[in-house]
Design a protein around this motif. Structure first.
Motif, short mmCIF file in Angstrom:
data_model
loop_
_atom_site.label_atom_id
_atom_site.label_comp_id
_atom_site.label_asym_id
_atom_site.label_seq_id
_atom_site.Cartn_x
_atom_site.Cartn_y
_atom_site.Cartn_z
N ILE A 1 14.13 21.86 18.50
CA ILE A 1 15.11 22.87 18.33
C ILE A 1 15.07 23.48 16.86
O ILE A 1 14.70 22.90 16.08
N PRO A 2 14.85 24.95 16.96
CA PRO A 2 14.53 25.58 15.89
C PRO A 2 15.42 25.69 14.59
O PRO A 2 16.60 25.36 14.89
N VAL A 3 15.08 25.94 13.43
CA VAL A 3 16.13 25.86 12.36
C VAL A 3 16.47 27.27 11.68
O VAL A 3 17.08 27.35 10.86
N GLU A 4 15.71 28.33 12.54
CA GLU A 4 15.88 29.68 12.15
C GLU A 4 16.05 30.43 13.43
O GLU A 4 15.69 30.08 14.38
N GLY A 5 16.40 31.82 13.05
CA GLY A 5 16.61 32.81 14.14
C GLY A 5 15.23 33.23 14.68
O GLY A 5 14.13 32.93 14.12
N GLY A 6 15.17 33.50 15.88
CA GLY A 6 13.96 33.99 16.51
C GLY A 6 13.87 34.03 18.00
O GLY A 6 14.87 33.48 18.52
N LEU A 7 12.95 34.50 18.53
CA LEU A 7 12.70 34.60 20.14
C LEU A 7 12.86 33.09 20.95
O LEU A 7 13.51 32.74 21.78
N ILE A 8 12.19 32.09 20.22
CA ILE A 8 12.51 30.89 20.86
C ILE A 8 13.83 30.38 21.39
O ILE A 8 14.04 29.75 22.23
N ASN A 9 14.59 30.81 20.44
CA ASN A 9 16.18 30.08 20.96
C ASN A 9 16.58 30.98 22.12
O ASN A 9 17.33 30.27 22.82
N TRP A 10 16.30 31.88 22.04
CA TRP A 10 16.64 32.80 23.61
C TRP A 10 15.92 32.13 24.61
O TRP A 10 16.39 31.86 25.74
N LEU A 11 14.58 31.77 24.44
CA LEU A 11 13.79 31.16 25.71
C LEU A 11 14.30 29.85 26.02
O LEU A 11 14.37 29.25 26.94
N LEU A 12 14.61 28.97 24.78
CA LEU A 12 15.39 27.98 25.06
C LEU A 12 16.52 27.67 25.87
O LEU A 12 16.81 27.01 26.72
N PHE A 13 17.43 28.80 25.49
CA PHE A 13 18.84 28.81 26.43
C PHE A 13 18.37 29.19 27.80
O PHE A 13 18.85 28.64 28.89
N LEU A 14 17.40 30.28 28.17
CA LEU A 14 16.98 30.58 29.53
C LEU A 14 16.27 29.36 30.03
O LEU A 14 16.57 29.08 31.36
N LYS A 15 15.63 28.52 29.52
CA LYS A 15 15.11 27.20 29.96
C LYS A 15 15.94 26.20 30.53
O LYS A 15 15.89 25.37 31.37
N GLY A 16 17.47 26.36 29.87
CA GLY A 16 18.37 25.50 30.09
C GLY A 16 18.46 24.23 29.23
O GLY A 16 18.55 23.07 29.46
#
Length: 286
Positions: free
Chosen positions: A166-181
């Motif tokens: 889980i990232p500690v800052e903003g960025g695209l990975i947050n969106w992709l983790l949400f999409l992945k479930g």
């Protein structure tokens, strides 16, 4: 509380990112996407095919890609791929070229052509590296000199994400983790990193509790599974170019079956070895 719907289902994905009410969600996602390719943030986006209640999950005319345009005229296509349809690179270039060339009206000059960006979000691995986000442009092999900025292709591979990281800052990975479930217990962290994700999450929770939305989702999910199974079956049968002439009739039969469940002609051609013209001729007369 009912189980959350899968945001990787293209029907659900478009409900979250492709509706007029959620344009701010799409804009935030695109700005995180383009930040990773060094582009300036967008201030506004126009939806060219916003989701409407007329988008039926089993209607072949319904398009669950998201088509958008910037105020400068740049065209953006976003597609969610839950299952591997194969030849994704050729399919991407084919549809990119159609979008690019369709811009010109009779009498217009080539300088009217605007940049076209394709964003493929894949639920499987495709590119032979460890990067979950790859961006492609048209550049000279040795110097890296760009021939034209008009083509840009993104591949985001959800399968390459580490669910525990889980990232500690903003960025695209947050969106992709949400999409992945990503585990819902991590949603608070994702929202802290990316505040606009809250609206995406709220939309997903609302859809998950809505009886009609769940019914349409399940119809679409079944369709996608059937389509994937048909493609896998055809691939396993080894129906590809160079097959024996005696298998031609079998290829036609399978092509008809694939047409009946709405699989694209270009995909059928790849797995059957038949030409697209031959497949088109198999379609029933409307």
């Amino acid at each position: 509380m009912q189980e959350l719907l899968d945001p990787r289902n293209d029907f659900v994905f478009k409900r979250i990112f492709g509706s007029e009410d959620n344009k701010d969600v799409l804009l935030a996602f695109l700005n995180r996407t383009f930040a990773e390719s060094g582009e300036p943030p967008l201030t506004e986006i126009v939806l060219l095919n916003p989701y409407t209640d007329k988008d039926a999950p089993l209607d072949k005319q319904s398009i669950f890609d998201i088509w958008a345009k910037t105020v400068e005229g740049k065209l953006i296509n976003i597609e969610m791929q839950l299952f591997n349809k194969y030849e994704i690179e050729k399919r991407t270039l084919y549809y990119w070229s159609k979008r690019y060339s369709s811009q010109l009206q009779e009498g217009q000059t080539y300088k009217e052509l605007k940049k076209c960006v394709t964003i493929n979000i894949l639920n499987y691995s495709f590119i032979a590296n460890d990067r979950y986000h790859n961006v492609f442009h048209l550049r000279e092999d040795h110097t890296g000199l760009e021939l034209s900025d008009d083509i840009e292709v993104h591949f985001m591979e959800l399968s390459k994400l580490d669910d525990q990281a889980i990232p500690v800052e903003g960025g695209l990975i947050n969106w992709l983790l949400f999409l992945k479930g990503a585990d819902k217990s991590n949603w608070e962290v994702l929202k802290m990193n990316e505040p606009t994700l809250k609206k995406a999450m709220d939309t997903l929770e609302f859809l998950s509790q809505d009886r009609e939305a769940r019914r349409l989702y399940e119809e679409r999910q079944k369709y996608l599974h059937d389509e994937a199974s048909m493609i896998e079956w055809a691939m396993e049968k080894g129906l590809k170019k160079g097959r024996a002439e005696g298998e031609h009739a079998k290829a036609i039969e399978i092509a008809k079956n694939m047409l009946s469940v709405g699989i694209e002609v270009s995909v059928i051609a790849q797995v059957s070895g038949l030409s697209e013209r031959e497949i088109e001729s198999l379609k029933p007369i409307q």
